[in-house]
Design an enzyme around this catalytic site. Structure first.
Site, PDB file in Angstrom:
ATOM      1  N   SER A 102     -47.881  12.721 -68.250  1.00  0.00           N
ATOM      2  CA  SER A 102     -48.341  12.086 -66.891  1.00  0.00           C
ATOM      3  C   SER A 102     -47.647  12.379 -65.823  1.00  0.00           C
ATOM      4  O   SER A 102     -47.269  13.566 -65.863  1.00  0.00           O
ATOM      5  CB  SER A 102     -48.107  10.677 -66.354  1.00  0.00           C
ATOM      6  OG  SER A 102     -49.311  10.037 -65.390  1.00  0.00           O
ATOM      7  N   ASP A 243     -50.646  14.113 -59.684  1.00  0.00           N
ATOM      8  CA  ASP A 243     -49.991  13.559 -60.904  1.00  0.00           C
ATOM      9  C   ASP A 243     -50.056  14.806 -62.114  1.00  0.00           C
ATOM     10  O   ASP A 243     -51.445  15.381 -61.549  1.00  0.00           O
ATOM     11  CB  ASP A 243     -49.063  12.664 -61.634  1.00  0.00           C
ATOM     12  CG  ASP A 243     -50.600  11.796 -62.054  1.00  0.00           C
ATOM     13  OD1 ASP A 243     -51.783  12.094 -62.054  1.00  0.00           O
ATOM     14  OD2 ASP A 243     -50.393  10.988 -63.247  1.00  0.00           O
ATOM     15  N   ASP A 245     -51.104  15.219 -64.946  1.00  0.00           N
ATOM     16  CA  ASP A 245     -52.532  15.513 -65.389  1.00  0.00           C
ATOM     17  C   ASP A 245     -54.349  14.409 -64.739  1.00  0.00           C
ATOM     18  O   ASP A 245     -54.905  14.528 -64.923  1.00  0.00           O
ATOM     19  CB  ASP A 245     -52.453  13.826 -66.790  1.00  0.00           C
ATOM     20  CG  ASP A 245     -52.670  12.675 -66.497  1.00  0.00           C
ATOM     21  OD1 ASP A 245     -51.686  12.196 -65.622  1.00  0.00           O
ATOM     22  OD2 ASP A 245     -52.692  11.585 -67.583  1.00  0.00           O
ATOM     23  N   ASP A 247     -54.172  11.394 -63.278  1.00  0.00           N
ATOM     24  CA  ASP A 247     -55.296  10.263 -63.604  1.00  0.00           C
ATOM     25  C   ASP A 247     -54.442   9.682 -62.347  1.00  0.00           C
ATOM     26  O   ASP A 247     -55.180   8.438 -61.536  1.00  0.00           O
ATOM     27  CB  ASP A 247     -54.738   9.640 -64.363  1.00  0.00           C
ATOM     28  CG  ASP A 247     -53.036  10.094 -64.704  1.00  0.00           C
ATOM     29  OD1 ASP A 247     -51.903   9.791 -63.709  1.00  0.00           O
ATOM     30  OD2 ASP A 247     -52.811   9.034 -65.810  1.00  0.00           O
TER      31      ASP A 247
END
Length: 452
Positions: A102, A243, A245, A247
């Site tokens: 993340s 960010d 990834d 999400d």
């Protein structure tokens, strides 16, 4: 074996804490735990990753583990975490695996697991997977042979399917909006600019050249300086930061002021209520959300339900109560009508759609929330449980709560993924909040010093 799963999967320093051997073991245990046993065909798993160099190594281990357990693997390559969740549901797969840490720096990586339908795992399933890993460490699992060994297929158009899905959810096109998007040199680099352009926006993409090593490196949702500068330089209506990834979604106004997840939730909650889509006029947020969000929603007649920190707990409440919107101050926003998990690109689309539909600037829309000064100190510790629970620490927290009374609050919690204790204080002024937070942080450091 200690607890493997934190608030968002298994995470650690790649090739040190999170080794290929551990990744393989997690994959095998997940396949045995999540795959249905009464089906006439092998279990199916979707596997994706972000742009970290270590993702290539860990992907190979995960694919080996899944296929050794007899699973058919659909490998989707570099995509956002919510895209992997979406494709897991679309493929009617038994499980999904996303390799990402993340917002964490590049040396880290992680394993996020999804059950059938693209849903994150509840605590009890994670505990079953951990038990299966421990059992497999001491006794061999049943291994298929010959035609029973799993096969691997590459899905080459997964990004296209995902973008089409996202753009199809937008209630009002984004024509006339100019946006700078910071892709964090991560999984958003390909899909975010494309999705925003297809929805009608004029897009300037920055930090969209991942090389395996530069993910989250001075960019993305945790580092807004470059985004602020680019928005002002290009005369954009707003900036959006994701960010590693993708999400998360946080934003900045045309003047470069941050609009965090609390403000984004408030904007979307009012839009959804106006459209008759905010179930029971209720928003779900975590205990980390600013008191200003609570006050704003109360003034608007919207009920706020609180959960523990972690978008998984927001998701659990949304599903259990059949609610339509929730999220975190960090920018994880969940809209269950369109996604099974937090989706930064989806959030960005709907935020800009609200701007386009109302003709109002982001600053005007965000002004519904007046935030109290909030100070967060991440305290490195030797033992995060000891650091949070020590009697001297608890005594200092009680003293601070008595001192603040009804004008603020204190939240102390150990990180779910890192050797940190997070000290958050809200007060009438930033000076007061910082003074209280520093006092508590000093007690935490004393209670559990970092061992060099």
């Amino acid at each position: 074996m200690g607890r493997l799963f934190g608030t968002d999967g298994v995470r650690g320093r790649a090739n040190v804490d999170l080794t290929p051997e551990l990744a393989l073991a997690v994959a095998v245990a997940a396949a045995h735990t999540l795959a249905e046993t009464d089906r006439s065909h092998p279990p199916v798993a979707v596997v994706g990753r972000d742009t970290r160099a270590s993702g290539e190594m860990l992907e190979a281990a995960v694919v080996a583990g899944l296929t050794s357990a007899g699973a058919t693997v659909i490998r989707v390559g570099v995509l956002p975490t919510p895209a992997v969740a979406f494709l897991t549901a679309e493929a009617k797969a038994d499980l999904g695996v996303m390799l990402s840490a993340s917002h964490n720096p590049m040396p880290d990586n992680g394993i996020k697991l999804f059950a059938a339908g693209g849903h994150k795992l509840p605590d009890e399933i994670e505990m079953k997977i951990e038990a299966a890993i421990e059992a497999n460490a001491t006794s061999a699992w049943d291994r298929p042979v010959g035609a029973g060994v799993g096969r691997v297929h590459d899905l080459l158009d997964g990004a296209d399917h995902y973008v089409q899905h996202l753009v199809g959810t937008v209630p009002h096109r984004l024509d006339g909006i100019k946006v700078v998007v910071d892709c964090a040199n991560g999984a958003a680099a390909e899909v975010a600019p494309v999705a925003y352009r297809e929805a009608g926006a004029e897009v300037i993409a920055i930090h969209a050249e991942p090389n395996g090593l530069n993910i989250n490196d001075g960019c993305g949702s945790n580092h807004l300086e470059a985004l602020r500068a680019a928005v002002v330089e290009h005369g954009a209506h707003l900036g959006i930061a994701h960010d590693g990834d993708a999400d998360r979604c946080v934003a900045v106004t045309a003047d470069g002021d941050e609009v965090d997840g609390d403000q984004v939730m408030a904007i979307l909650a009012l839009a959804m209520r106006e459209a008759g889509m905010l179930t029971d006029d209720t928003l779900v947020a975590t205990v980390m959300s600013n008191l200003g969000l609570r006050l704003a929603m109360s003034a608007e007649g919207i009920r706020l339900v609180e959960t523990k920190v972690g978008d998984r707990y927001v998701l659990e409440e949304l599903r259990a109560s059949g609610l339509a919107l929730g999220g975190e101050q960090s920018g994880h926003i969940v809209m269950p009508a369109y996604a099974t998990t937090g989706d930064g690109v989806l959030t960005g689309l709907h935020l800009m759609s609200r701007m386009a539909a109302t003709g109002r600037s982001l600053a005007e829309l965000a002004a519904v929330v007046t935030k109290l000064p909030q100070v967060l100190i991440n305290v490195p510790v030797g033992d995060r449980t000891v650091g949070a629970a020590a009697p001297a620490v608890r005594a200092e927290v009680e003293r601070a709560e008595n001192e603040l009374g009804g004008t603020g609050r204190v939240l102390l919690r150990p990180s779910g993924t890192e050797p940190l204790v997070r000290v958050m204080v809200e007060a009438a002024t930033e000076t007061a909040a910082r003074a209280v937070a520093e006092r508590i942080a000093d007690q935490v450091r004393t209670a559990s010093p970092v061992v060099s």
